[in-house]
Design a protein around this motif. Structure first.
Motif, PDB file in Angstrom:
ATOM      1  N   MET A  66      -3.911-100.013 -74.947  1.00  0.00           N
ATOM      2  CA  MET A  66      -3.680 -99.021 -76.008  1.00  0.00           C
ATOM      3  C   MET A  66      -2.866 -97.867 -75.444  1.00  0.00           C
ATOM      4  SD  MET A  66      -7.605 -98.726 -77.396  1.00  0.00           S
ATOM      5  CE  MET A  66      -7.342 -97.573 -78.748  1.00  0.00           C
ATOM      6  N   SER A  67      -2.083 -97.258 -76.302  1.00  0.00           N
ATOM      7  CA  SER A  67      -1.323 -96.090 -75.876  1.00  0.00           C
ATOM      8  C   SER A  67      -2.151 -94.828 -76.150  1.00  0.00           C
ATOM      9  CB  SER A  67      -0.006 -96.032 -76.641  1.00  0.00           C
ATOM     10  OG  SER A  67       0.844 -95.054 -76.097  1.00  0.00           O
ATOM     11  N   HIS A  68      -1.952 -93.798 -75.352  1.00  0.00           N
ATOM     12  CA  HIS A  68      -2.671 -92.535 -75.549  1.00  0.00           C
ATOM     13  C   HIS A  68      -2.134 -91.829 -76.790  1.00  0.00           C
ATOM     14  CE1 HIS A  68      -4.474 -88.637 -74.668  1.00  0.00           C
ATOM     15  NE2 HIS A  68      -5.184 -89.225 -73.727  1.00  0.00           N
ATOM     16  N   THR A  69      -3.029 -91.133 -77.487  1.00  0.00           N
ATOM     17  CA  THR A  69      -2.609 -90.405 -78.693  1.00  0.00           C
ATOM     18  C   THR A  69      -1.547 -89.346 -78.376  1.00  0.00           C
ATOM     19  OG1 THR A  69      -4.726 -90.741 -79.796  1.00  0.00           O
ATOM     20  CG2 THR A  69      -3.441 -88.839 -80.512  1.00  0.00           C
ATOM     21  N   ASN A  70      -1.759 -88.623 -77.275  1.00  0.00           N
ATOM     22  CA  ASN A  70      -0.850 -87.508 -76.944  1.00  0.00           C
ATOM     23  C   ASN A  70       0.384 -88.061 -76.233  1.00  0.00           C
ATOM     24  OD1 ASN A  70      -3.914 -86.415 -76.334  1.00  0.00           O
ATOM     25  ND2 ASN A  70      -2.704 -85.121 -77.681  1.00  0.00           N
ATOM     26  N   LYS A  71       1.461 -88.191 -76.993  1.00  0.00           N
ATOM     27  CA  LYS A  71       2.622 -88.917 -76.479  1.00  0.00           C
ATOM     28  C   LYS A  71       3.324 -88.187 -75.336  1.00  0.00           C
ATOM     29  CE  LYS A  71       1.856 -92.356 -79.125  1.00  0.00           C
ATOM     30  NZ  LYS A  71       0.794 -93.204 -78.559  1.00  0.00           N
ATOM     31  N   HIS A  72       3.128 -86.877 -75.207  1.00  0.00           N
ATOM     32  CA  HIS A  72       3.792 -86.199 -74.089  1.00  0.00           C
ATOM     33  C   HIS A  72       3.141 -86.563 -72.752  1.00  0.00           C
ATOM     34  CE1 HIS A  72       0.431 -83.379 -74.691  1.00  0.00           C
ATOM     35  NE2 HIS A  72       0.627 -83.013 -73.456  1.00  0.00           N
ATOM     36  N   LEU A  73       1.950 -87.208 -72.831  1.00  0.00           N
ATOM     37  CA  LEU A  73       1.290 -87.658 -71.602  1.00  0.00           C
ATOM     38  C   LEU A  73       1.692 -89.084 -71.229  1.00  0.00           C
ATOM     39  CD1 LEU A  73      -2.370 -86.510 -72.432  1.00  0.00           C
ATOM     40  CD2 LEU A  73      -0.746 -85.346 -70.931  1.00  0.00           C
ATOM     41  N   VAL A  74       2.408 -89.734 -72.151  1.00  0.00           N
ATOM     42  CA  VAL A  74       2.676 -91.163 -71.993  1.00  0.00           C
ATOM     43  C   VAL A  74       4.026 -91.385 -71.306  1.00  0.00           C
ATOM     44  CG1 VAL A  74       3.106 -93.287 -73.327  1.00  0.00           C
ATOM     45  CG2 VAL A  74       1.242 -91.758 -73.987  1.00  0.00           C
ATOM     46  N   ASP A  75       4.059 -92.369 -70.421  1.00  0.00           N
ATOM     47  CA  ASP A  75       5.299 -92.709 -69.740  1.00  0.00           C
ATOM     48  C   ASP A  75       6.346 -93.155 -70.761  1.00  0.00           C
ATOM     49  OD1 ASP A  75       6.241 -93.605 -66.751  1.00  0.00           O
ATOM     50  OD2 ASP A  75       7.076 -94.922 -68.289  1.00  0.00           O
ATOM     51  N   LYS A  76       7.558 -92.638 -70.608  1.00  0.00           N
ATOM     52  CA  LYS A  76       8.610 -92.911 -71.600  1.00  0.00           C
ATOM     53  C   LYS A  76       8.926 -94.403 -71.724  1.00  0.00           C
ATOM     54  CE  LYS A  76      12.172 -90.338 -70.528  1.00  0.00           C
ATOM     55  NZ  LYS A  76      11.736 -89.554 -69.348  1.00  0.00           N
ATOM     56  N   ASP A  77       8.902 -95.095 -70.589  1.00  0.00           N
ATOM     57  CA  ASP A  77       9.300 -96.510 -70.604  1.00  0.00           C
ATOM     58  C   ASP A  77       8.119 -97.463 -70.698  1.00  0.00           C
ATOM     59  OD1 ASP A  77      11.955 -95.684 -70.234  1.00  0.00           O
ATOM     60  OD2 ASP A  77      11.560 -95.422 -68.077  1.00  0.00           O
ATOM     61  N   ARG A  78       6.926 -96.940 -70.525  1.00  0.00           N
ATOM     62  CA  ARG A  78       5.742 -97.815 -70.512  1.00  0.00           C
ATOM     63  C   ARG A  78       4.682 -97.189 -71.421  1.00  0.00           C
ATOM     64  NH1 ARG A  78       7.192 -96.414 -65.262  1.00  0.00           N
ATOM     65  NH2 ARG A  78       7.973 -98.105 -63.931  1.00  0.00           N
ATOM     66  N   PRO A  79       4.656 -97.578 -72.705  1.00  0.00           N
ATOM     67  CA  PRO A  79       3.770 -96.925 -73.673  1.00  0.00           C
ATOM     68  C   PRO A  79       2.280 -97.013 -73.333  1.00  0.00           C
ATOM     69  CG  PRO A  79       5.054 -98.715 -74.695  1.00  0.00           C
ATOM     70  CD  PRO A  79       5.534 -98.592 -73.299  1.00  0.00           C
ATOM     71  N   ALA A  80       1.897 -98.014 -72.534  1.00  0.00           N
ATOM     72  CA  ALA A  80       0.463 -98.155 -72.207  1.00  0.00           C
ATOM     73  C   ALA A  80       0.046 -97.233 -71.072  1.00  0.00           C
ATOM     74  CB  ALA A  80       0.160 -99.604 -71.817  1.00  0.00           C
ATOM     75  N   LEU A  81       1.030 -96.639 -70.397  1.00  0.00           N
ATOM     76  CA  LEU A  81       0.715 -95.899 -69.169  1.00  0.00           C
ATOM     77  C   LEU A  81       0.682 -94.392 -69.404  1.00  0.00           C
ATOM     78  CD1 LEU A  81       0.398 -96.157 -66.006  1.00  0.00           C
ATOM     79  CD2 LEU A  81       2.849 -95.635 -65.890  1.00  0.00           C
ATOM     80  N   ASN A  82      -0.373 -93.781 -68.914  1.00  0.00           N
ATOM     81  CA  ASN A  82      -0.360 -92.320 -68.771  1.00  0.00           C
ATOM     82  C   ASN A  82      -1.045 -91.990 -67.469  1.00  0.00           C
ATOM     83  OD1 ASN A  82      -3.294 -91.230 -69.878  1.00  0.00           O
ATOM     84  ND2 ASN A  82      -2.641 -93.111 -70.863  1.00  0.00           N
ATOM     85  N   TRP A  83      -1.225 -90.737 -67.174  1.00  0.00           N
ATOM     86  CA  TRP A  83      -1.791 -90.407 -65.870  1.00  0.00           C
ATOM     87  C   TRP A  83      -2.630 -89.144 -65.954  1.00  0.00           C
ATOM     88  CZ3 TRP A  83       3.393 -91.560 -66.613  1.00  0.00           C
ATOM     89  CH2 TRP A  83       4.172 -90.481 -66.994  1.00  0.00           C
ATOM     90  N   VAL A  84      -3.501 -89.029 -64.971  1.00  0.00           N
ATOM     91  CA  VAL A  84      -4.349 -87.854 -64.823  1.00  0.00           C
ATOM     92  C   VAL A  84      -3.913 -87.206 -63.513  1.00  0.00           C
ATOM     93  CG1 VAL A  84      -6.707 -87.085 -64.390  1.00  0.00           C
ATOM     94  CG2 VAL A  84      -6.288 -88.941 -66.012  1.00  0.00           C
ATOM     95  N   THR A  85      -3.583 -85.939 -63.573  1.00  0.00           N
ATOM     96  CA  THR A  85      -3.045 -85.308 -62.381  1.00  0.00           C
ATOM     97  C   THR A  85      -3.443 -83.841 -62.289  1.00  0.00           C
ATOM     98  OG1 THR A  85      -0.955 -84.405 -61.516  1.00  0.00           O
ATOM     99  CG2 THR A  85      -0.870 -85.307 -63.703  1.00  0.00           C
ATOM    100  N   SER A  86      -3.517 -83.353 -61.070  1.00  0.00           N
ATOM    101  CA  SER A  86      -3.804 -81.932 -60.859  1.00  0.00           C
ATOM    102  C   SER A  86      -2.623 -81.074 -61.300  1.00  0.00           C
ATOM    103  CB  SER A  86      -4.104 -81.683 -59.374  1.00  0.00           C
ATOM    104  OG  SER A  86      -3.063 -82.223 -58.580  1.00  0.00           O
ATOM    105  N   GLU A  87      -1.516 -81.732 -61.654  1.00  0.00           N
ATOM    106  CA  GLU A  87      -0.308 -80.988 -62.046  1.00  0.00           C
ATOM    107  C   GLU A  87      -0.159 -80.850 -63.559  1.00  0.00           C
ATOM    108  OE1 GLU A  87       1.601 -79.687 -59.292  1.00  0.00           O
ATOM    109  OE2 GLU A  87      -0.390 -80.355 -58.664  1.00  0.00           O
ATOM    110  N   ASP A  88      -1.184 -81.310 -64.318  1.00  0.00           N
ATOM    111  CA  ASP A  88      -1.096 -81.164 -65.782  1.00  0.00           C
ATOM    112  C   ASP A  88      -0.923 -79.699 -66.156  1.00  0.00           C
ATOM    113  OD1 ASP A  88      -1.274 -83.763 -66.665  1.00  0.00           O
ATOM    114  OD2 ASP A  88      -3.460 -83.757 -66.807  1.00  0.00           O
ATOM    115  N   ARG A  89       0.089 -79.430 -66.955  1.00  0.00           N
ATOM    116  CA  ARG A  89       0.310 -78.053 -67.427  1.00  0.00           C
ATOM    117  C   ARG A  89       0.200 -78.019 -68.947  1.00  0.00           C
ATOM    118  NH1 ARG A  89       0.177 -77.457 -62.634  1.00  0.00           N
ATOM    119  NH2 ARG A  89       1.404 -76.086 -61.331  1.00  0.00           N
TER     120      ARG A  89
END
Ligand SMILES: [Fe+2]
Length: 287
Positions: A66-89
């Protein structure tokens, strides 16, 4: 092949060692891992070496992603991929660091068919802190007094994107299109886990709005009591991350939260995806 599965705690969680997701996934090993997921709720497969594409590829074995609801968190080329990072702004351009998921929740429970599992893969971890906490909602349900179980029998609850009861304000502003993908959904309050063949509470502090058909005050009191009941260390396990951990957790029978307690300046980066689940099934109280 024989898969080594060892419990990580008495509450929930198991670790798998000596298993290479890229080489060893097949129909048989997948069956064993899915059974371990249903039983242990969290399965940590240690020492994996994955890049974004292989992470998506091996994750796809567990079901459609499934893709994440918040599209700005989603990888542009891989809709299923997002990430959790200490750099989230935050997205308002203030440059402020955002910590996501810091109160008990289950992912995307407002979807009619919410995820079966969420998967994180640790690329970079902090030297201390940053554990992910998990709550076993099967054990929490089992520990309820029988009168409460009878009272919960057949109840349904409304899940929304942003509950007015939520202890944390959602830091994500949704676009109009994203808004459309976040329906309000009625879900069973006690869910029958189709793989574990057992009932569990199904709830999330950020999404659960009210019990359907119950006066608001009574609904709030009941929901508060259930969250207080689940917020007990006897139902909790805290996962300490190692680089290479590939952790799947069962969203159908647990809540989780992040702990942003690492030292300032330390970095963490984890790939994330979700596996499609089924429409939740209402559990029948059987005494
Ligand atoms: Fe989450």
């Amino acid at each position: 092949m024989e898969i080594a599965i060892n419990p990580l705690s008495d509450v929930l969680g198991a670790e798998v060692t000596g298993f290479d997701l890229k080489a060893d996934l097949n129909a048989n090993t997948l069956r064993v891992l899915n059974a371990a997921l249903a039983k242990h709720i969290v399965v940590c497969i240690r020492d994996q070496q994955l890049d974004a594409d292989s992470f998506i590829e091996v994750s796809g074995y567990f079901g459609p992603l499934m893709s994440h609801t918040n599209k700005h968190l989603v990888d542009k080329d891989r809709p299923a991929l997002n990430w959790v990072t200490s750099e989230d702004r935050d997205i308002h351009g203030t440059g402020k660091i955002v910590y996501r998921g810091t109160t008990w929740h289950t992912d995307h429970s407002y979807m009619p068919e919410p995820p079966k599992a969420t998967i994180l893969y640790a690329v970079e971890v902090t030297s201390q802190g940053g554990d992910t906490s998990f709550c076993n909602l099967r054990k929490a349900y089992a520990a309820l007094p029988i009168d409460t179980k009878k009272r919960l029998d057949g109840l349904q609850a409304l899940h929304v994107y942003q509950s007015s009861r939520s202890p944390r304000k959602n830091q994500m502003v949704l676009s109009e299109e994203e808004e459309k993908s976040t329906p309000d959904t009625v879900q069973p309050l006690v869910r029958f886990h189709v793989d574990a063949k057992a009932p569990n509470l199904f709830m999330s502090t950020t999404r659960l709005e009210n019990i359907v058909g119950m006066p608001r005050e009574e609904s709030d009191t009941l929901i508060d009591a259930l969250f207080a009941h689940a917020d007990d260390p006897q139902f909790h396990y805290h996962h300490k991350w190692r680089v290479g951990d590939y952790v799947l957790w069962d969203d159908r029978s647990s809540m989780h939260h992040a702990n942003p307690d690492w030292a300032e300046g330390e970095k963490r980066f984890l790939y994330r995806t979700m596996v499609q689940g089924e429409k939740p099934v209402l559990a029948k109280f059987e005494g």
